[in-house]
Design a protein around this motif. Structure first.
Motif, PDB file in Angstrom:
ATOM      1  N   ARG A  58     -95.897  48.088  68.464  1.00 28.09           N
ATOM      2  CA  ARG A  58     -96.659  47.886  67.228  1.00 28.09           C
ATOM      3  C   ARG A  58     -96.035  48.663  66.066  1.00 28.09           C
ATOM      4  O   ARG A  58     -96.010  48.190  64.924  1.00 28.09           O
ATOM      5  N   ALA A  59     -95.521  49.859  66.369  1.00 29.94           N
ATOM      6  CA  ALA A  59     -94.846  50.643  65.333  1.00 29.94           C
ATOM      7  C   ALA A  59     -93.595  49.922  64.839  1.00 29.94           C
ATOM      8  O   ALA A  59     -93.269  49.938  63.647  1.00 29.94           O
ATOM      9  N   VAL A  60     -92.875  49.265  65.771  1.00 32.99           N
ATOM     10  CA  VAL A  60     -91.691  48.500  65.401  1.00 32.99           C
ATOM     11  C   VAL A  60     -92.072  47.350  64.475  1.00 32.99           C
ATOM     12  O   VAL A  60     -91.413  47.092  63.455  1.00 32.99           O
ATOM     13  N   VAL A  61     -93.152  46.640  64.809  1.00 36.40           N
ATOM     14  CA  VAL A  61     -93.610  45.520  63.981  1.00 36.40           C
ATOM     15  C   VAL A  61     -93.921  45.993  62.562  1.00 36.40           C
ATOM     16  O   VAL A  61     -93.497  45.382  61.576  1.00 36.40           O
ATOM     17  N   ALA A  77     -90.403  39.818  75.814  1.00 35.25           N
ATOM     18  CA  ALA A  77     -90.530  40.846  76.851  1.00 35.25           C
ATOM     19  C   ALA A  77     -89.527  40.568  77.964  1.00 35.25           C
ATOM     20  O   ALA A  77     -89.174  39.415  78.229  1.00 35.25           O
ATOM     21  N   ALA A  78     -89.051  41.648  78.584  1.00 39.90           N
ATOM     22  CA  ALA A  78     -88.146  41.548  79.725  1.00 39.90           C
ATOM     23  C   ALA A  78     -88.797  42.217  80.928  1.00 39.90           C
ATOM     24  O   ALA A  78     -88.997  43.437  80.926  1.00 39.90           O
ATOM     25  N   PRO A  91     -91.133  45.559  76.070  1.00 36.53           N
ATOM     26  CA  PRO A  91     -91.467  44.664  74.957  1.00 36.53           C
ATOM     27  C   PRO A  91     -90.403  44.710  73.869  1.00 36.53           C
ATOM     28  O   PRO A  91     -89.625  45.662  73.762  1.00 36.53           O
ATOM     29  N   ALA A  92     -90.365  43.670  73.064  1.00 39.75           N
ATOM     30  CA  ALA A  92     -89.421  43.618  71.953  1.00 39.75           C
ATOM     31  C   ALA A  92     -90.004  42.734  70.860  1.00 39.75           C
ATOM     32  O   ALA A  92     -90.884  41.909  71.114  1.00 39.75           O
ATOM     33  N   VAL A  93     -89.505  42.930  69.652  1.00 39.85           N
ATOM     34  CA  VAL A  93     -89.931  42.080  68.535  1.00 39.85           C
ATOM     35  C   VAL A  93     -88.689  41.545  67.840  1.00 39.85           C
ATOM     36  O   VAL A  93     -87.716  42.270  67.637  1.00 39.85           O
ATOM     37  N   ALA A  94     -88.712  40.250  67.536  1.00 43.32           N
ATOM     38  CA  ALA A  94     -87.664  39.640  66.728  1.00 43.32           C
ATOM     39  C   ALA A  94     -88.219  39.458  65.327  1.00 43.32           C
ATOM     40  O   ALA A  94     -89.435  39.394  65.125  1.00 43.32           O
ATOM     41  N   GLY A  95     -87.325  39.393  64.353  1.00 44.48           N
ATOM     42  CA  GLY A  95     -87.763  39.227  62.981  1.00 44.48           C
ATOM     43  C   GLY A  95     -86.705  38.520  62.160  1.00 44.48           C
ATOM     44  O   GLY A  95     -85.574  38.319  62.614  1.00 44.48           O
ATOM     45  N   THR A 124     -83.143  39.634  63.395  1.00 46.12           N
ATOM     46  CA  THR A 124     -83.084  40.919  64.079  1.00 46.12           C
ATOM     47  C   THR A 124     -83.835  40.861  65.402  1.00 46.12           C
ATOM     48  O   THR A 124     -84.751  40.052  65.586  1.00 46.12           O
ATOM     49  N   PHE A 125     -83.436  41.744  66.316  1.00 45.34           N
ATOM     50  CA  PHE A 125     -84.098  41.871  67.617  1.00 45.34           C
ATOM     51  C   PHE A 125     -84.192  43.354  67.936  1.00 45.34           C
ATOM     52  O   PHE A 125     -83.182  44.055  67.979  1.00 45.34           O
ATOM     53  N   VAL A 126     -85.423  43.850  68.127  1.00 44.77           N
ATOM     54  CA  VAL A 126     -85.641  45.282  68.343  1.00 44.77           C
ATOM     55  C   VAL A 126     -86.504  45.490  69.586  1.00 44.77           C
ATOM     56  O   VAL A 126     -87.719  45.298  69.540  1.00 44.77           O
ATOM     57  N   PRO A 127     -85.907  45.883  70.717  1.00 42.48           N
ATOM     58  CA  PRO A 127     -86.697  46.209  71.909  1.00 42.48           C
ATOM     59  C   PRO A 127     -87.210  47.637  71.835  1.00 42.48           C
ATOM     60  O   PRO A 127     -86.704  48.440  71.046  1.00 42.48           O
ATOM     61  N   TYR A 128     -88.186  47.956  72.664  1.00 45.64           N
ATOM     62  CA  TYR A 128     -88.684  49.324  72.720  1.00 45.64           C
ATOM     63  C   TYR A 128     -88.772  49.773  74.172  1.00 45.64           C
ATOM     64  O   TYR A 128     -89.448  49.153  74.983  1.00 45.64           O
ATOM     65  N   GLY A 129     -88.046  50.855  74.487  1.00 46.11           N
ATOM     66  CA  GLY A 129     -88.088  51.395  75.834  1.00 46.11           C
ATOM     67  C   GLY A 129     -86.750  51.348  76.548  1.00 46.11           C
ATOM     68  O   GLY A 129     -86.680  51.625  77.751  1.00 46.11           O
TER      69      GLY A 129
END
Length: 235
Positions: A58-61, A77-78, A91-95, A124-129
């Motif tokens: 959520r912080a990434v978003v 998600a992977a 989880p990941a977010v694309a933008g 962009t693609f930003v995964p977290y973790g």
């Protein structure tokens, strides 16, 4: 109905390309042009749980939105990617952000210093973790179609190092480059640990439908991120 059919076709292209990537991991993607932007989230640890991961997501978003980047319609998600949390889920977010971007740059007479030009989209693609990136920055792709002009393609995304080399136009004078690069480095400093990917694409003006999907290396493990879909208006 037409939009739904195009979305189904685009997702099928992404899924088919992803299947080819998984079936033949030795095939390397073409070198991308690359570029990015994003957020600040607490660094993951060995004790990171699902709640922490999705709080980071959520912080990434919110970070993407702060920088003028529109998050895709739902997260990627992977599964079985990390050693923590439920099913090792990452989880990941694309933008996407249409050009010209960034909009606050150094004014240079006779030169457009924007990293993303009008008629382009920065995906962009930003995964977290994930842990820090290794040497392999390939594996993520964006399949896209401009619903207005019919242009389409599947474009390889690149790592942050790819982005740094290509984001600032080469024609910017040497004495001014540090000013033009400052925004790029400020953005990169806010990214999570690893797996960030990006690429600018010449889509032309119109509404662009895109699917981001593919693999990211996480400490020697190949993590496949399921497709996520976004819709962007390009001037």
């Amino acid at each position: 109905m037409i939009l739904l059919r195009r979305l189904t076709t685009l997702t099928a292209i992404a899924t088919g390309a992803a299947a080819l990537t998984l079936a033949a991991p030795g095939i390397a993607a073409a070198a991308p042009k690359a570029v990015p932007a994003a957020p600040a989230a607490p660094a993951p640890s060995a004790q990171t749980g699902p709640g922490d991961l999705f709080a980071g997501y959520r912080a990434v978003v919110e970070g993407l939105r702060t920088f003028g980047i529109d998050p895709f319609l739902y997260p990627a998600a992977a599964p079985f990617c990390s050693g923590t949390g439920t099913l090792g889920l990452v989880p990941a977010v694309a933008g996407a952000v249409p050009g010209p971007w960034p909009r606050t740059t150094v004014a240079i007479p006779g030169l457009d210093p924007a990293a993303v030009k009008a008629g382009q989209v920065l995906f962009t693609f930003v995964p977290y973790g994930l842990g820090p990136d290794g040497t392999n920055g390939t594996g993520m792709n964006v399949a896209w179609i401009n619903l207005a002009n019919g242009r389409s393609g599947v474009t390889a995304m690149g790592s942050i190092s790819d982005v740094v080399r290509t984001m600032v136009p080469t024609e910017i004078p040497t004495e001014i480059r540090p000013l033009a690069e400052r925004a790029v480095h400020d953005l990169f400093a806010t990214f999570p640990a690893g797996g960030v990917r990006a690429v600018p694409v010449d889509t032309g003006s119109g509404t662009v439908l895109a699917v981001v999907f593919g693999t990211v290396d996480n400490g020697g493990k190949s993590c496949f991120f399921l497709p996520t879909v976004g819709l962007t208006s390009v001037r």
